[in-house]
Design a protein around this motif. Structure first.
Motif, PDB file in Angstrom:
ATOM      1  N   GLY A  11       0.827  -1.195   0.000  1.00 16.63           N
ATOM      2  CA  GLY A  11       0.000   0.000   0.000  1.00 16.63           C
ATOM      3  C   GLY A  11       0.859   1.241   0.000  1.00 16.63           C
ATOM      4  O   GLY A  11       2.079   1.180   0.111  1.00 16.63           O
ATOM      5  N   SER A  12       0.213   2.369  -0.119  1.00 11.81           N
ATOM      6  CA  SER A  12       0.934   3.636  -0.114  1.00 11.81           C
ATOM      7  C   SER A  12       1.531   3.906   1.257  1.00 11.81           C
ATOM      8  O   SER A  12       0.853   3.766   2.281  1.00 11.81           O
ATOM      9  CB  SER A  12      -0.009   4.779  -0.489  1.00 11.81           C
ATOM     10  N   THR A  13       2.788   4.337   1.252  1.00 21.21           N
ATOM     11  CA  THR A  13       3.448   4.644   2.524  1.00 21.21           C
ATOM     12  C   THR A  13       2.932   5.929   3.158  1.00 21.21           C
ATOM     13  O   THR A  13       3.349   6.277   4.258  1.00 21.21           O
ATOM     14  CB  THR A  13       4.977   4.721   2.340  1.00 21.21           C
ATOM     15  N   ARG A  14       1.984   6.587   2.509  1.00 15.43           N
ATOM     16  CA  ARG A  14       1.342   7.748   3.152  1.00 15.43           C
ATOM     17  C   ARG A  14       0.445   7.296   4.302  1.00 15.43           C
ATOM     18  O   ARG A  14       0.029   8.101   5.118  1.00 15.43           O
ATOM     19  CB  ARG A  14       0.567   8.579   2.141  1.00 15.43           C
ATOM     20  N   LEU A  56      13.691  -0.386  -3.633  1.00 14.59           N
ATOM     21  CA  LEU A  56      12.625  -0.730  -2.696  1.00 14.59           C
ATOM     22  C   LEU A  56      11.486  -1.469  -3.392  1.00 14.59           C
ATOM     23  O   LEU A  56      10.918  -2.412  -2.827  1.00 14.59           O
ATOM     24  CB  LEU A  56      12.100   0.529  -1.995  1.00 14.59           C
ATOM     25  N   ASP A  57      11.151  -1.072  -4.620  1.00 10.44           N
ATOM     26  CA  ASP A  57      10.112  -1.770  -5.374  1.00 10.44           C
ATOM     27  C   ASP A  57      10.513  -3.217  -5.645  1.00 10.44           C
ATOM     28  O   ASP A  57       9.709  -4.137  -5.470  1.00 10.44           O
ATOM     29  CB  ASP A  57       9.818  -1.052  -6.698  1.00 10.44           C
ATOM     30  N   LYS A  61       8.893  -6.873  -3.951  1.00  8.34           N
ATOM     31  CA  LYS A  61       8.464  -8.077  -4.675  1.00  8.34           C
ATOM     32  C   LYS A  61       9.125  -9.322  -4.078  1.00  8.34           C
ATOM     33  O   LYS A  61       8.504 -10.385  -4.006  1.00  8.34           O
ATOM     34  CB  LYS A  61       8.724  -7.917  -6.163  1.00  8.34           C
ATOM     35  N   CYS A  62      10.353  -9.198  -3.624  1.00  5.77           N
ATOM     36  CA  CYS A  62      11.002 -10.318  -2.919  1.00  5.77           C
ATOM     37  C   CYS A  62      10.261 -10.629  -1.618  1.00  5.77           C
ATOM     38  O   CYS A  62      10.117 -11.798  -1.248  1.00  5.77           O
ATOM     39  CB  CYS A  62      12.465  -9.995  -2.626  1.00  5.77           C
ATOM     40  N   LYS A  63       9.786  -9.601  -0.938  1.00  2.63           N
ATOM     41  CA  LYS A  63       8.997  -9.801   0.280  1.00  2.63           C
ATOM     42  C   LYS A  63       7.689 -10.514  -0.036  1.00  2.63           C
ATOM     43  O   LYS A  63       7.231 -11.354   0.740  1.00  2.63           O
ATOM     44  CB  LYS A  63       8.715  -8.460   0.976  1.00  2.63           C
ATOM     45  N   ILE A  64       7.094 -10.194  -1.183  1.00  2.44           N
ATOM     46  CA  ILE A  64       5.875 -10.894  -1.608  1.00  2.44           C
ATOM     47  C   ILE A  64       6.195 -12.367  -1.863  1.00  2.44           C
ATOM     48  O   ILE A  64       5.419 -13.249  -1.493  1.00  2.44           O
ATOM     49  CB  ILE A  64       5.262 -10.204  -2.853  1.00  2.44           C
ATOM     50  N   ASP A  65       7.340 -12.634  -2.485  1.00  5.76           N
ATOM     51  CA  ASP A  65       7.756 -14.026  -2.730  1.00  5.76           C
ATOM     52  C   ASP A  65       7.865 -14.821  -1.436  1.00  5.76           C
ATOM     53  O   ASP A  65       7.591 -16.024  -1.412  1.00  5.76           O
ATOM     54  CB  ASP A  65       9.106 -14.072  -3.455  1.00  5.76           C
ATOM     55  N   MET A  66       8.265 -14.178  -0.361  1.00  2.00           N
ATOM     56  CA  MET A  66       8.455 -14.843   0.927  1.00  2.00           C
ATOM     57  C   MET A  66       7.133 -15.134   1.639  1.00  2.00           C
ATOM     58  O   MET A  66       7.104 -15.933   2.577  1.00  2.00           O
ATOM     59  CB  MET A  66       9.333 -13.966   1.840  1.00  2.00           C
ATOM     60  N   LYS A  84      -0.651  -1.309  -7.273  1.00  2.00           N
ATOM     61  CA  LYS A  84      -1.311  -2.086  -8.333  1.00  2.00           C
ATOM     62  C   LYS A  84      -0.345  -3.105  -8.913  1.00  2.00           C
ATOM     63  O   LYS A  84      -0.702  -4.257  -9.151  1.00  2.00           O
ATOM     64  CB  LYS A  84      -1.836  -1.164  -9.438  1.00  2.00           C
ATOM     65  N   SER A  85       0.887  -2.684  -9.134  1.00  2.49           N
ATOM     66  CA  SER A  85       1.918  -3.578  -9.661  1.00  2.49           C
ATOM     67  C   SER A  85       2.188  -4.733  -8.693  1.00  2.49           C
ATOM     68  O   SER A  85       2.336  -5.886  -9.110  1.00  2.49           O
ATOM     69  CB  SER A  85       3.203  -2.784  -9.917  1.00  2.49           C
ATOM     70  N   GLU A  86       2.222  -4.436  -7.405  1.00  2.00           N
ATOM     71  CA  GLU A  86       2.447  -5.479  -6.394  1.00  2.00           C
ATOM     72  C   GLU A  86       1.278  -6.453  -6.337  1.00  2.00           C
ATOM     73  O   GLU A  86       1.481  -7.665  -6.184  1.00  2.00           O
ATOM     74  CB  GLU A  86       2.691  -4.835  -5.033  1.00  2.00           C
TER      75      GLU A  86
END
Length: 105
Positions: A11-14, A56-57, A61-66, A84-86
Motif C-alpha cells: 500500500g501507499s506509505t502515506r 525498494l520496489d 516483490k522479494c517480500k511478496i515471494d516470501m 497495483k503492480s504489487e
C-alpha cells in the motif's frame, strides 16, 4: 515457519499509521507480518538517493515471494500504481490478496 501464515503488507506509505495498526492486528492473530522498510510518503523521503525507489520496489516483490499472501492497505479506496503492480505480481505468483477496505472487482 509452516506453523505461521506469512503476510506481506502493501500500500501507499502515506498510510503509515494504518500500516502499523494492521501489522499489530495481524501479528496478534498469529501471523508473521512483513512490512515496508521506509515510509517515503510519511517523512522518510529525506534518506532516498538516486535508485532508492527502484531498489525498494524490487525488494518488496522479494517480500511478496516470501509470503503466503498480501494484505493491501487501501485506505479510502486508494491504490497507487506501485501497489497495483504489487497486487498483479502477487496474483501471478499465486498469492492470495486481502484488502483493508472492500474493493469492486
Amino acid at each position: 515457519m509452516n506453523k505461521y501464515n506469512v503476510i506481506t503488507l502493501c500500500g501507499s506509505t502515506r498510510f503509515k499509521d494504518e500500516f502499523i495498526e494492521v501489522q499489530k492486528d495481524l501479528t496478534l492473530q498469529g501471523n508473521i507480518v512483513i512490512s515496508v522498510g521506509l515510509f517515503g510518503h510519511s517523512g522518510d523521503n529525506d534518506v532516498w538517493k538516486n535508485g532508492t525507489k527502484e531498489m525498494l520496489d524490487d525488494m518488496h516483490k522479494c517480500k511478496i515471494d516470501m509470503a503466503n499472501e498480501i494484505f493491501v492497505i487501501n485506505k479510502d479506496g486508494y491504490i497507487g500504481s506501485s501497489t497495483k503492480s504489487e497486487i498483479e505480481y502477487a496474483k501471478t505468483t499465486g498469492k492470495s490478496v486481502r484488502y483493508l477496505e472492500d474493493i469492486d472487482e
